[in-house]
Design an enzyme around this catalytic site. Sequence first.
Site, PDB file in Angstrom:
ATOM      1  N   ASP A  35       0.815  -1.223   0.000  1.00  0.00           N
ATOM      2  CA  ASP A  35       0.000   0.000   0.000  1.00  0.00           C
ATOM      3  C   ASP A  35       0.852   1.280   0.000  1.00  0.00           C
ATOM      4  O   ASP A  35       0.664   2.167   0.845  1.00  0.00           O
ATOM      5  CB  ASP A  35      -0.904   0.030   1.254  1.00  0.00           C
ATOM      6  CG  ASP A  35      -1.692  -1.251   1.440  1.00  0.00           C
ATOM      7  OD1 ASP A  35      -2.071  -1.867   0.434  1.00  0.00           O
ATOM      8  OD2 ASP A  35      -1.931  -1.625   2.609  1.00  0.00           O
ATOM      9  N   GLU A 204     -11.530  -0.035  -3.208  1.00  0.00           N
ATOM     10  CA  GLU A 204     -10.883   0.478  -1.997  1.00  0.00           C
ATOM     11  C   GLU A 204      -9.700   1.336  -2.417  1.00  0.00           C
ATOM     12  O   GLU A 204      -9.556   1.671  -3.599  1.00  0.00           O
ATOM     13  CB  GLU A 204     -10.470  -0.670  -1.059  1.00  0.00           C
ATOM     14  CG  GLU A 204      -9.519  -1.677  -1.675  1.00  0.00           C
ATOM     15  CD  GLU A 204      -9.124  -2.792  -0.723  1.00  0.00           C
ATOM     16  OE1 GLU A 204      -9.489  -2.771   0.451  1.00  0.00           O
ATOM     17  OE2 GLU A 204      -8.411  -3.707  -1.179  1.00  0.00           O
TER      18      GLU A 204
HETATM   19  O1  FUB Z   1      -3.124  -3.615   3.391  1.00  0.00           O
HETATM   20  C1  FUB Z   1      -4.396  -3.979   3.811  1.00  0.00           C
HETATM   21  C2  FUB Z   1      -5.402  -3.621   2.792  1.00  0.00           C
HETATM   22  O2  FUB Z   1      -5.171  -4.321   1.596  1.00  0.00           O
HETATM   23  C3  FUB Z   1      -5.379  -2.187   2.373  1.00  0.00           C
HETATM   24  O3  FUB Z   1      -5.908  -1.328   3.313  1.00  0.00           O
HETATM   25  C4  FUB Z   1      -6.127  -2.293   1.112  1.00  0.00           C
HETATM   26  O4  FUB Z   1      -6.074  -1.177   0.298  1.00  0.00           O
HETATM   27  C5  FUB Z   1      -5.479  -3.508   0.499  1.00  0.00           C
HETATM   28  O5  FUB Z   1      -4.288  -3.198  -0.164  1.00  0.00           O
END
Ligand code: FUB
Length: 443
Positions: A35, A204
């Site tokens: 991320d 997301e």
């Molecule tokens: O790293 C955990 C989660 O996985 C992140 O918050 C999302 O965006 C995905 O990459």
Amino acid sequence: MKIACFHVIGSLCLWLCFTGTFAQNPLIMDQFTADPSARVFKDRVYMYPSHDENCGTDWFCMKDYHVFSSQNLTDWTDHGVIISQGTVPWVDSTFNSLWAPDCIKKDSLYYFYFPAITRNQSKRRMPQIGVAVSNYPYGPFKPEPEPMNGVFGIDPNPFIDKDGQAYLYWAAHRCLYMARLKENMKELASEPKEVKNLPSGFKEGPYLFERNGSYYFSFPHVIKKTEAIVYAIGKNPMGPFEYKGIIMDESPTGCWTNHHSILEYQGHWYLFYHHNDLSPDFDKNRSVRADSLFFNEDGTIQKVIPTLRGVGLTSAMQKIQIDRFSKISDKGTLIRFLDEQNKMDGWKTILNVKGAWIQYNSVDFGDQKVKSANIKIISEKTGHIELRIDDVEGPVVAHIKITQDEDWHIINSALDIVPAGIHDLVVVQESDVPVEIDWIRFE
Ligand code: FUB
């Protein structure tokens, strides 16, 4: 590809860590990182990733955050831990839930936004988003005692427009939300609003940036099986946004998540993202990468094809990890982990047959100072390889006689010609004797 790191004393680590030399993907080789939110602060790129660990479960395990920085996108400094779940008053540290963060500078302060599961929730275990503040991009960051009021979700992404108005974007319930931020950067100035008119399906990790008056709203989106990175464009930070298409296809290695940031640095644009290079069998242990990103004349974004070579120049006098190749022959070249049990040791190249080759782009030979090549190699028999520049048919820099030794050893060979400046390096197998190569370094 190893990094040595001195001890880090909590969040007080400033410049204590050794600078690694990672010109290639993945960018960080001594820990799992995911991320990546990359930002330019004071002519330096700072990268704020999540920190994956393997805690023996089948889910994410994220207990703290490091920050990394680089001036050339090749050498990355690990500034150590900036936030740890146990030291944030509102975080329930039994959940190991420090998911994707981001950071932004306003006036003279740096605001670090991060999600986590909070204490004191009765039934709902919805993550909330909190802020920590620092005088420096590398910390120490002081977390606020409480999470932000009314921001339930993950993947915070702050943005400050040219008029000084700040915004926050985040993800919740498979959708994306936005709101204005108050001057203090710690409270919402408007009600959360869902970002509408986006394609249906799981979304997301929003990331908004401005270019030439257009606001690019990009996000991971499950179109088929796993997350692709896609984008929409609007004329206002709060939309409406018009969907434009895919920036990066879903991972070829099956990593379910991808999460990105996009930044301009020294006149070039880059996509930071993650794959699971160091953990092919468990995609909750990810590694950050960077590749170049290009715009079309009409402002749309060209698809980014993930590479191993990544970005930045590699000095000829560093260990050149040719397994992070730019091009490879159709037959006879294999890439394998050096040690399957210790994947963070990196990879090796195997050139199996005569004519097999591998090309590594953008090696900086400097000003005709190099005189010989060192190559770390294993070979069961004697043979020959050639180092060429620019192309598989390009000038031969060195014709190297390979000595027989089943253990790793370093062969030093004088150069036939001395390159200067930046060239692509090609290693060509000249015999039918399989060789394994760890790295090449000129001196
Ligand atoms: O790293 C955990 C989660 O996985 C992140 O918050 C999302 O965006 C995905 O990459």
